[in-house]
Motif scaffolding. Structure first.
Motif, PDB file in Angstrom:
ATOM      1  N   HIS A  83      39.639  46.334  50.720  1.00 61.03           N
ATOM      2  CA  HIS A  83      38.567  47.916  51.377  1.00 61.03           C
ATOM      3  C   HIS A  83      37.312  47.485  49.672  1.00 61.03           C
ATOM      4  O   HIS A  83      36.906  48.531  50.055  1.00 61.03           O
ATOM      5  CB  HIS A  83      39.002  49.114  51.353  1.00 61.03           C
ATOM      6  CG  HIS A  83      39.546  48.970  52.302  1.00 61.03           C
ATOM      7  ND1 HIS A  83      39.256  48.392  53.888  1.00 61.03           N
ATOM      8  CD2 HIS A  83      41.362  49.073  52.557  1.00 61.03           C
ATOM      9  CE1 HIS A  83      40.908  48.557  54.855  1.00 61.03           C
ATOM     10  NE2 HIS A  83      41.517  48.867  54.376  1.00 61.03           N
ATOM     11  N   ARG A  84      37.497  46.927  48.934  1.00 59.84           N
ATOM     12  CA  ARG A  84      36.888  47.114  47.570  1.00 59.84           C
ATOM     13  C   ARG A  84      35.741  47.158  47.748  1.00 59.84           C
ATOM     14  O   ARG A  84      34.999  46.353  48.346  1.00 59.84           O
ATOM     15  CB  ARG A  84      37.944  45.954  46.775  1.00 59.84           C
ATOM     16  CG  ARG A  84      38.305  46.254  45.560  1.00 59.84           C
ATOM     17  CD  ARG A  84      38.780  44.832  45.291  1.00 59.84           C
ATOM     18  NE  ARG A  84      38.050  44.832  43.313  1.00 59.84           N
ATOM     19  CZ  ARG A  84      37.807  43.227  42.612  1.00 59.84           C
ATOM     20  NH1 ARG A  84      38.932  42.640  43.142  1.00 59.84           N
ATOM     21  NH2 ARG A  84      37.045  43.893  41.676  1.00 59.84           N
ATOM     22  N   GLY A  85      35.438  48.249  47.298  1.00 58.52           N
ATOM     23  CA  GLY A  85      33.958  48.584  47.885  1.00 58.52           C
ATOM     24  C   GLY A  85      32.888  47.984  46.307  1.00 58.52           C
ATOM     25  O   GLY A  85      32.998  46.902  46.228  1.00 58.52           O
ATOM     26  N   ARG A 125      32.856  38.981  54.927  1.00 58.76           N
ATOM     27  CA  ARG A 125      33.830  40.280  53.103  1.00 58.76           C
ATOM     28  C   ARG A 125      34.850  40.565  54.825  1.00 58.76           C
ATOM     29  O   ARG A 125      34.883  40.813  55.133  1.00 58.76           O
ATOM     30  CB  ARG A 125      32.767  40.830  53.233  1.00 58.76           C
ATOM     31  CG  ARG A 125      33.444  42.389  52.803  1.00 58.76           C
ATOM     32  CD  ARG A 125      32.265  43.352  52.109  1.00 58.76           C
ATOM     33  NE  ARG A 125      32.409  44.409  51.484  1.00 58.76           N
ATOM     34  CZ  ARG A 125      32.701  45.332  51.200  1.00 58.76           C
ATOM     35  NH1 ARG A 125      32.085  45.717  52.327  1.00 58.76           N
ATOM     36  NH2 ARG A 125      33.406  46.060  50.459  1.00 58.76           N
ATOM     37  N   GLY A 126      35.656  40.431  53.628  1.00 57.11           N
ATOM     38  CA  GLY A 126      37.343  40.698  54.668  1.00 57.11           C
ATOM     39  C   GLY A 126      38.388  40.433  53.291  1.00 57.11           C
ATOM     40  O   GLY A 126      38.641  39.709  52.845  1.00 57.11           O
ATOM     41  N   ASP A 127      39.680  40.633  54.524  1.00 58.00           N
ATOM     42  CA  ASP A 127      40.726  40.420  54.141  1.00 58.00           C
ATOM     43  C   ASP A 127      41.196  39.044  54.887  1.00 58.00           C
ATOM     44  O   ASP A 127      40.514  38.212  55.997  1.00 58.00           O
ATOM     45  CB  ASP A 127      41.968  41.289  54.567  1.00 58.00           C
ATOM     46  CG  ASP A 127      43.306  40.680  54.131  1.00 58.00           C
ATOM     47  OD1 ASP A 127      43.768  39.594  53.596  1.00 58.00           O
ATOM     48  OD2 ASP A 127      44.320  41.387  54.069  1.00 58.00           O
ATOM     49  N   ALA A 128      41.280  37.467  53.377  1.00 56.85           N
ATOM     50  CA  ALA A 128      41.921  36.324  53.946  1.00 56.85           C
ATOM     51  C   ALA A 128      42.813  36.471  55.582  1.00 56.85           C
ATOM     52  O   ALA A 128      42.672  35.641  55.664  1.00 56.85           O
ATOM     53  CB  ALA A 128      41.324  34.932  52.870  1.00 56.85           C
ATOM     54  N   VAL A 129      43.541  36.958  55.105  1.00 58.58           N
ATOM     55  CA  VAL A 129      44.490  36.822  56.091  1.00 58.58           C
ATOM     56  C   VAL A 129      44.144  37.221  56.918  1.00 58.58           C
ATOM     57  O   VAL A 129      44.887  36.438  58.195  1.00 58.58           O
ATOM     58  CB  VAL A 129      45.965  37.999  55.198  1.00 58.58           C
ATOM     59  CG1 VAL A 129      46.844  37.657  56.669  1.00 58.58           C
ATOM     60  CG2 VAL A 129      46.620  37.352  53.926  1.00 58.58           C
ATOM     61  N   ARG A 167      50.566  40.374  45.714  1.00 58.18           N
ATOM     62  CA  ARG A 167      50.474  38.595  45.649  1.00 58.18           C
ATOM     63  C   ARG A 167      49.844  37.826  46.412  1.00 58.18           C
ATOM     64  O   ARG A 167      50.819  38.191  47.853  1.00 58.18           O
ATOM     65  CB  ARG A 167      51.175  38.064  44.383  1.00 58.18           C
ATOM     66  CG  ARG A 167      51.576  38.279  42.605  1.00 58.18           C
ATOM     67  CD  ARG A 167      52.841  37.789  42.489  1.00 58.18           C
ATOM     68  NE  ARG A 167      52.304  37.360  40.879  1.00 58.18           N
ATOM     69  CZ  ARG A 167      52.761  37.569  40.118  1.00 58.18           C
ATOM     70  NH1 ARG A 167      54.392  36.338  40.184  1.00 58.18           N
ATOM     71  NH2 ARG A 167      52.915  37.634  38.689  1.00 58.18           N
ATOM     72  N   LEU A 168      49.170  37.240  47.381  1.00 54.54           N
ATOM     73  CA  LEU A 168      49.287  37.149  48.026  1.00 54.54           C
ATOM     74  C   LEU A 168      49.481  35.518  48.112  1.00 54.54           C
ATOM     75  O   LEU A 168      49.794  35.070  49.446  1.00 54.54           O
ATOM     76  CB  LEU A 168      46.911  35.681  47.813  1.00 54.54           C
ATOM     77  CG  LEU A 168      46.446  36.013  49.194  1.00 54.54           C
ATOM     78  CD1 LEU A 168      46.683  37.419  49.882  1.00 54.54           C
ATOM     79  CD2 LEU A 168      45.314  35.614  48.123  1.00 54.54           C
ATOM     80  N   VAL A 169      49.938  34.322  47.241  1.00 55.66           N
ATOM     81  CA  VAL A 169      50.603  33.601  47.716  1.00 55.66           C
ATOM     82  C   VAL A 169      52.253  33.508  47.752  1.00 55.66           C
ATOM     83  O   VAL A 169      53.136  34.022  46.880  1.00 55.66           O
ATOM     84  CB  VAL A 169      50.638  32.339  46.115  1.00 55.66           C
ATOM     85  CG1 VAL A 169      51.195  31.240  47.167  1.00 55.66           C
ATOM     86  CG2 VAL A 169      48.911  31.911  46.680  1.00 55.66           C
ATOM     87  N   VAL A 183      36.847  40.825  49.261  1.00 51.64           N
ATOM     88  CA  VAL A 183      36.054  41.570  49.436  1.00 51.64           C
ATOM     89  C   VAL A 183      35.283  42.640  49.091  1.00 51.64           C
ATOM     90  O   VAL A 183      35.056  43.845  49.380  1.00 51.64           O
ATOM     91  CB  VAL A 183      38.152  42.534  50.156  1.00 51.64           C
ATOM     92  CG1 VAL A 183      38.375  41.648  50.776  1.00 51.64           C
ATOM     93  CG2 VAL A 183      38.493  42.120  48.208  1.00 51.64           C
ATOM     94  N   TYR A 184      35.269  42.360  47.703  1.00 57.92           N
ATOM     95  CA  TYR A 184      35.013  42.461  47.117  1.00 57.92           C
ATOM     96  C   TYR A 184      32.499  42.433  46.975  1.00 57.92           C
ATOM     97  O   TYR A 184      32.323  41.782  46.858  1.00 57.92           O
ATOM     98  CB  TYR A 184      34.842  42.063  45.148  1.00 57.92           C
ATOM     99  CG  TYR A 184      34.540  42.803  44.233  1.00 57.92           C
ATOM    100  CD1 TYR A 184      33.877  44.693  43.869  1.00 57.92           C
ATOM    101  CD2 TYR A 184      33.910  42.136  43.689  1.00 57.92           C
ATOM    102  CE1 TYR A 184      33.728  45.138  43.187  1.00 57.92           C
ATOM    103  CE2 TYR A 184      33.097  42.638  41.998  1.00 57.92           C
ATOM    104  CZ  TYR A 184      33.549  44.097  42.402  1.00 57.92           C
ATOM    105  OH  TYR A 184      32.476  44.855  40.840  1.00 57.92           O
ATOM    106  N   GLN A 185      31.556  43.735  47.315  1.00 56.51           N
ATOM    107  CA  GLN A 185      30.664  43.955  47.966  1.00 56.51           C
ATOM    108  C   GLN A 185      29.507  43.248  46.304  1.00 56.51           C
ATOM    109  O   GLN A 185      28.753  41.966  46.284  1.00 56.51           O
ATOM    110  CB  GLN A 185      30.155  44.846  48.436  1.00 56.51           C
ATOM    111  CG  GLN A 185      29.176  44.686  49.040  1.00 56.51           C
ATOM    112  CD  GLN A 185      28.088  46.372  50.161  1.00 56.51           C
ATOM    113  OE1 GLN A 185      28.886  47.005  49.551  1.00 56.51           O
ATOM    114  NE2 GLN A 185      27.798  45.962  50.451  1.00 56.51           N
TER     115      GLN A 185
END
Ligand SMILES: C[S@@+](CC[C@H](N)C(=O)[O-])C[C@H]1O[C@@H](n2cnc3c(N)ncnc32)[C@H](O)[C@@H]1O
Length: 234
Positions: free
Chosen positions: A18-20, A115-119, A151-153, A91-93
């Motif tokens: 939710h990084r703003g 903007r959002g979570d790639a998953v 981690r994403l991977v 996610v980073y605006q």
């Protein structure tokens, strides 16, 4: 359980999704001006696959760059590949707003942003077999062992990624964290739908721009590793 649920179960719920972050005045103006036609918020997407051909206004190979950051690489690569529909997600605006500024200055017409979570995007809004390429450059390394699960991977994420690639489509990752590079190699090599295009690390492609981020890593003695895998037929 959906693919997104499977991946999310493995990842702890962390606030980075939710990084703003505070935008500069210029970024804020760019956001107001151009986000409505260049960008979409993942949580607001209608159910089902995103109609990218309509959004880009043409049918073309669809490339997804995950974690576009401040958009330095993204804008240059979108400019270098006018024949692709280049989709960037972060996610980073403020980073996305900076990417809007770059896209406007460069007159890019083949770039759209999410903007959002790639998953969530991959699991719920990208049709299986629809991507020509996925790029993941310098994902957050989460260097502390207790944070590695963030981690994403991870195997489930890579399985999801592979399922969204068209046969022959590529997944290209790069990182300057040696131990994360090893993890990427292991996880990618363990996915039956993917085949390494090289014997181990890929040669660093000339066309991948050297960002400030990568230059700093070099100064600090960290060498970047690239990995390029290809989706095989089922
Ligand atoms: C270390 S930065 C690298 C940025 C850029 N690729 C570069 O090379 O300069 C990682 C980026 O991934 C984004 N990110 C992290 N997790 C994400 C997720 N689940 N979905 C989308 N973006 C994500 C972060 O907000 C951050 O901008």
């Amino acid at each position: 359980m959906t693919p997104t649920d499977q991946v999310s179960r493995k990842r702890s719920i962390v606030s980075f999704v939710h990084r703003g972050g505070r935008m500069t005045v210029g970024q804020d103006r760019a956001w107001q001006r151009s986000w409505p036609h260049l960008g979409k918020q993942v949580p607001e997407l209608p159910q089902g696959p995103l109609d990218t051909d309509s959004w880009f206004g043409r049918a073309a190979p669809l490339l997804l760059e995950i974690g576009s950051g401040m958009g330095e690489t993204t804008s240059l690569l979108a400019q270098a590949e006018p024949g692709t529909n280049y989709l960037a997600i972060d996610v980073y605006q403020p980073g996305l707003a900076q990417l809007i500024l770059r896209a406007e200055a460069m007159g890019l017409t083949n770039l759209r942003m999410l903007r959002g979570d790639a998953v969530v995007l991959l699991g719920a809004h990208i049709a299986p077999g629809s991507l020509s390429a996925v790029r993941l450059f310098f994902p957050d390394p989460w260097p502390k062992k207790k944070h590695h699960k963030r981690r994403l991977v991870q195997p489930d994420f890579v399985a999801l990624l592979a399922s969204r690639l068209a046969p022959g489509g590529t997944v290209h990752m790069a990182t300057d964290w040696a131990e994360y590079a090893d993890q990427m190699l292991e996880v990618l090599s363990g996915q039956p739908l993917l085949r390494n295009r090289f014997d181990g690390w890929a040669p660093r492609p000339d066309w991948r721009p050297v960002t400030k981020f990568e230059s700093r890593a070099r100064e600090e003695g960290r060498i970047s590793r690239d990995l390029i895998f290809e989706r095989v037929n089922d």
